[in-house]
Motif scaffolding. Structure first.
Motif, mmCIF file in Angstrom:
data_model
loop_
_atom_site.group_PDB
_atom_site.id
_atom_site.type_symbol
_atom_site.label_atom_id
_atom_site.label_comp_id
_atom_site.label_asym_id
_atom_site.label_seq_id
_atom_site.Cartn_x
_atom_site.Cartn_y
_atom_site.Cartn_z
ATOM 1 N N PHE A 5 34.834 8.470 25.369
ATOM 2 C CA PHE A 5 34.195 9.873 25.711
ATOM 3 C C PHE A 5 35.096 10.474 26.825
ATOM 4 N N PRO A 17 31.254 15.519 26.185
ATOM 5 C CA PRO A 17 29.910 15.632 26.174
ATOM 6 C C PRO A 17 29.404 15.533 24.425
ATOM 7 N N GLU A 18 30.105 16.753 24.132
ATOM 8 C CA GLU A 18 29.555 16.936 22.466
ATOM 9 C C GLU A 18 29.827 15.678 21.767
ATOM 10 N N ARG A 20 29.421 12.221 22.741
ATOM 11 C CA ARG A 20 28.551 11.667 22.915
ATOM 12 C C ARG A 20 27.076 11.745 22.098
#
Length: 474
Positions: A5, A17-18, A20
């Protein structure tokens, strides 16, 4: 896991973040589809007793799900290009979840079978394009690691299914097995709608004739394989195989001239893709053979109970869960075909050693051989999947994903059917394990044939990256 990530300048795929949230949506959808496959099997006696139907009819609760799922893998992979992968995946999660509710509320076998078929459709929509969405979500440099994570999820789901089913059935009735999917499906639906990447729809039509021929081809094949495993008269098996072969011939002819083919044949021009597909299909034949044959070996020849047999299987998927992600990370840096070949060599050795087990073998004798097979398969699968997904253009990744899922399902089902055919001949069960080893040997041959090609491709990629870095410094 954290490196999956992280983000670097110039990365394709989603930001960390997206990424994840998207991965969580993929994990939940895959887990629902995979866990359901093995979880429901152990509930078949309870379902037969509750609905007052013979066991031979209750088996269709599993069969119809598998046939429905397999028959529509290519169809949904192609539809995802026309409608977008995000829409197809979200629709798959929604259909699977609603069908699970219907199955939980079913009071007759007929209604349960209807909802199981719908569950199979939802599972096909998710599984057919899952690998290609991983390629959308992750940067190219992490594709092997991402597919290693996918292998971990699938292996963990197969391993956990019987245990989850057994625990639930010890405290509740079989409808709760289907109700379990409702909260997971709701969360997966929200995450998939929010986090999966949006993409433009493809212009043009859809190959409806190819879709119908594909469904006929795969349904005929799976009905024939089911007939082999359940003692169907030879003429009926031959009739279903004839339907499958005729539909396959017409399907291939259609794909050569369709303006928007369901399965573009140009993806097979890349020899690494074709060889990786052969390796996958034959390896899954070997694994399908082994899984069923070992159940008979452990219980009928070695005298273990069904519960003990379930525990004896644990090292295989557990090893895949442990080795798979690491093999995926290695495939991002080393020759993936070489890693896959090493894994198939270990699997071949493990199957040969299992085939030599006698009735007096100890638990330890069984466990370390099962562990060796799991290590081999875990080392084989993610690097091989990386070759399958990484050797086709991005615009063909959905098609490659559908072909990959279909090959896996067809291979495993063919392996299961071969066990039934071998048992009918009266040959010892060890002979079936040797047959599984033979198919693994075929997979190893296909994998070794692409080692030089993969090595050359890696060298070219490194040289191109070095040139780009030098140009950037200047």
């Amino acid at each position: 896991m954290s490196r999956l990530f992280d983000t670097r300048e110039g990365d394709d795929g989603l930001p960390g973040p997206e990424r994840r949230l998207a991965v969580l949506a993929l994990i939940l959808g895959t887990l629902m589809a995979v866990v359901d496959t093995t979880m429901i099997n152990i509930a078949l006696p309870s379902i037969a007793a509750s609905l007052e139907v013979p066991a031979s009819r209750a088996v269709w609760v599993t069969n119809l799900f598998q046939i429905s799922c397999a028959a529509f893998l290519l169809v949904f992979a192609a539809l995802s290009q026309l409608l977008s992968r995000r829409r197809i995946y979200v629709a798959g999660v929604g259909v699977f979840t609603l069908a699970s509710l219907g199955a939980a509320l079913s009071t007759s076998l007929e209604s349960l079978l209807l909802f199981r078929a719908l569950q199979g459709l939802g599972a096909a929509a998710m599984l057919s394009i899952g690998p290609s969405i991983y390629r959308q979500v992750f940067p190219s440099r992490l594709l092997g690691s991402a597919l290693g994570l996918s292998a971990l999820v699938v292996a963990g789901g197969y391993a956990a299914g019987p245990a989850i089913g057994g625990v639930l059935l010890s405290v509740a009735d079989w409808p709760w097995l289907f109700a379990l999917h409702l909260p997971l499906g709701a969360v997966a639906l929200v995450l998939a709608w929010r986090a999966l990447p949006r993409e433009a729809r493809r212009e043009g039509g859809f190959d409806w004739a190819g879709a119908l021929l594909s469904i006929a081809m795969l349904c005929g094949f799976f009905l024939a394989m089911d007939g082999v495993g359940h003692g169907m008269p030879a003429w009926q098996v031959a009739a279903w195989l004839g339907v499958s072969l005729a539909a396959a011939t017409l399907f291939l002819g259609r794909q050569r001239r369709a303006p928007h083919p369901l399965m573009p044949l140009d993806i097979f021009r890349e020899p690494r893709f074709s060889l990786a597909l052969v390796a996958q299909g034959t390896a899954f034949v070997g694994q399908g053979l082994a899984f069923v044959a070992l159940s008979f070996l452990f219980q009928q020849e070695m005298g273990f109970t069904p519960l003990q047999t379930a525990w004896l299987f644990t090292p295989w998927p557990l090893a895949i869960m442990l080795v798979g992600p690491r093999a995926g990370r290695l495939a991002d840096r080393l020759n993936p075909s070489l890693l896959s070949s090493a894994g198939l060599g270990l699997l071949l050795l493990g199957l040969a050693l299992l085939a030599r087990l006698g009735a007096e073998a100890s638990v330890v004798d069984v466990l370390w051989r099962m562990l060796l097979c799991g290590v081999g398969f875990g080392l084989f699968q993610p690097p091989n999947n990386r070759e399958l997904m990484g050797t086709v253009p991005r615009e063909r990744s959905a098609n490659a994903s559908g072909v990959m899922s279909t090959s896996r399902t067809v291979g495993q089902s063919f392996g299961v059917a071969l066990v039934g055919a071998f048992l009918a001949t009266g040959l010892p069960i060890q002979a079936t394990l040797w047959l599984g080893a033979f198919f693994t040997l075929l997979a190893l041959g296909a994998s070794l044939a692409r080692v030089p090609m993969a090595g050359a491709a890696q060298r070219h990629a490194r040289e191109a990256a070095a040139r780009e870095a030098a140009a950037a410094r200047e």
